[in-house]
Write a protein that holds these residues in place. Structure first.
Motif: not given
Length: 202
Positions: A2-22
């Motif tokens: 069967s063909p590959t069905s790939l779901y890419l999911v971006a992880h949920a928020h972290t405190a650092a992500l909310r502050r735009a931390v590398f």
């Protein structure tokens, strides 16, 4: 196969992500991010989620990726190729901090795909890494869920759709966004709309 069905999911928020931390995906999910991920799982345990039967769940080795996968009811296996971009000496600093300290370097990195003024990965290197991983998944077959960082989802879209490298920054991937790709011969197809995850059945 069967063909590959790939779901890419971006992880949920972290405190650092909310502050735009590398490198903010290396932190644990914050309470809001964990609640948001768990809220996507239906209360009815018999209800089938949008992923259907999941053959494989892969995750960035970072805590945010693994914790998001578990919150969605998945059992992830670490995949190093899904790791966040290596931001070198900027890791742990916010975009605002880097902009104040090294404005020219930040502009160079944002505007030139091959630039790596921080000593880590350039956007071009990230694109190459993710594209090699995508190529290995295309003929795998079955249904794969990959939980990773928003920048990795961006890179995957650029590679799958064969977009120019400079489109990378024009793709906005929010936490818990889902992108579905279908492997068709030598190419990937983007399937829209991609449903919001809710209680995948393993």
């Amino acid at each position: 196969m069967s063909p590959t069905s790939l779901y890419l999911v971006a992880h949920a928020h972290t405190a650092a992500l909310r502050r735009a931390v590398f490198g903010g995906g290396d932190d644990d999910l914050d309470p809001g991010g964990l609640r948001a991920a768990r809220a996507l799982v239906p209360a009815d345990p018999g209800r089938r989620g949008p992923f259907g039967r999941v053959d494989t769940c892969l995750s960035s080795p970072a805590a945010a990726g693994r914790q998001t996968a578990y919150a969605l009811g998945l059992r992830p296996v670490d995949e190093p190729a899904l790791a966040d971009c290596d931001y070198g000496r900027w890791t742990g600093l916010s975009v605002a901090e880097v902009g104040a300290r090294e404005p020219d370097a930040l502009r160079d990195w944002l505007g030139t795909p091959d630039a790596a003024p921080h000593g880590g990965e350039s956007v071009g290197m990230l694109l190459d890494r993710v594209d090699r991983w995508l190529t290995g998944q295309r003929d795998r077959g079955g249904r794969i869920v990959a939980v990773t960082h928003p920048v990795v989802v961006r890179a995957a879209l650029v590679g799958a759709l064969r977009l120019p490298a400079d489109t990378f920054w024009r793709l906005d991937v929010a936490p818990l966004a889902v992108v579905r790709l279908l492997g068709r011969g030598p190419d990937w197809q983007l399937r829209l709309p991609a449903p919001t995850p809710s209680a995948p059945t393993l």
